[in-house]
Design an enzyme around this catalytic site. Sequence first.
Site, PDB file in Angstrom:
ATOM      1  N   GLY A   1       0.829  -1.225   0.027  1.00 44.80           N
ATOM      2  CA  GLY A   1       0.143  -0.014   0.168  1.00 44.80           C
ATOM      3  C   GLY A   1       0.801   1.290   0.012  1.00 44.80           C
ATOM      4  CB  VAL A   5       7.173  -5.185  -5.489  1.00 47.40           C
ATOM      5  CG1 VAL A   5       8.324  -6.435  -5.755  1.00 47.40           C
ATOM      6  CG2 VAL A   5       6.969  -5.052  -4.194  1.00 47.40           C
ATOM      7  CE  LYS A  20       7.163  -2.413   0.633  1.00 47.39           C
ATOM      8  NZ  LYS A  20       6.466  -2.982   1.854  1.00 47.39           N
ATOM      9  CG  ASP A 119      -0.698  -6.699   4.806  1.00 46.21           C
ATOM     10  OD1 ASP A 119      -2.024  -7.032   4.863  1.00 46.21           O
ATOM     11  OD2 ASP A 119       0.105  -6.382   4.059  1.00 46.21           O
TER      12      ASP A 119
END
Length: 269
Positions: A1, A5, A20, A119
């Site tokens: 979010g 990537v 990332k 997550d």
Amino acid sequence: GFGSVEICLDKRLQRRVAIKRMPLGADAAGTPRQSTAAALSEARTASMLQHPHIVSVIDFSYDIAHAYLVMEYVDGMSLEEFLAAVEGHSLTYDEAAAIADALVSALAYAHENRVLHLDIKPANVLIDRNGHVKLTDFGMASLASAAGFSGARGGTVGYMAPEQLEGREVDERSDIFSLAAVLYEALCGTAPFRAGTPHDSLKRIEEGVLFPSDLLPDIPEGAEDALIGALAADAEERMASVASFGDAFLAGLGSAREGRRSLERMIAR
């Protein structure tokens, strides 16, 4: 979010890596983005976790605009992509056993090192061409203080436990809830608490989940009981450790070895 990537080539070692890229400073609206210190903290947290079922962190760098987290590239699919592609959008019991066995091992190791993921979702579960499963993106994870885990951050609506949705204190049981939500979806072909807003997701959690046996009459009783227990709205009613959840869920479910072979064949297609 809060990043992208990209697949890149390490020209020195002639290998592909995943990078990332996370914005630093403030966006066009003046909203603060991640600081260099926060990005470095993420890199240190992720680099601590050297485990066969966790995507490894190779390097970290930053410039004036972005921080760059260089990670192992996993050549395959995410569980989200896999479920979208297969018939019924669900896994066999063997395949679910392979996924669960790997994720339980990864999370148990992370929790032993005082790190939460926070997550866990199908998009963060990767399956390579050999059927090997890895958990990625510990970007939301926070190192615990000496007093224990606290300070919920991030996460994805539909997979977060109630305490995380409400910004209350989190611990290992919050990850267990998210893991169970992913495994429920992988077996039953539907995400139990997916909703457009945190409020709606909380409401669905409070109403309780549809029993897996209503959708899968032959599901082993132990696996169903483990899922129902781990998806309890009250954290006190969940298993205390991910290892306990894994033992209960995997007992009699299927063969993780055969599941890996099946995943390998499916990825090859």
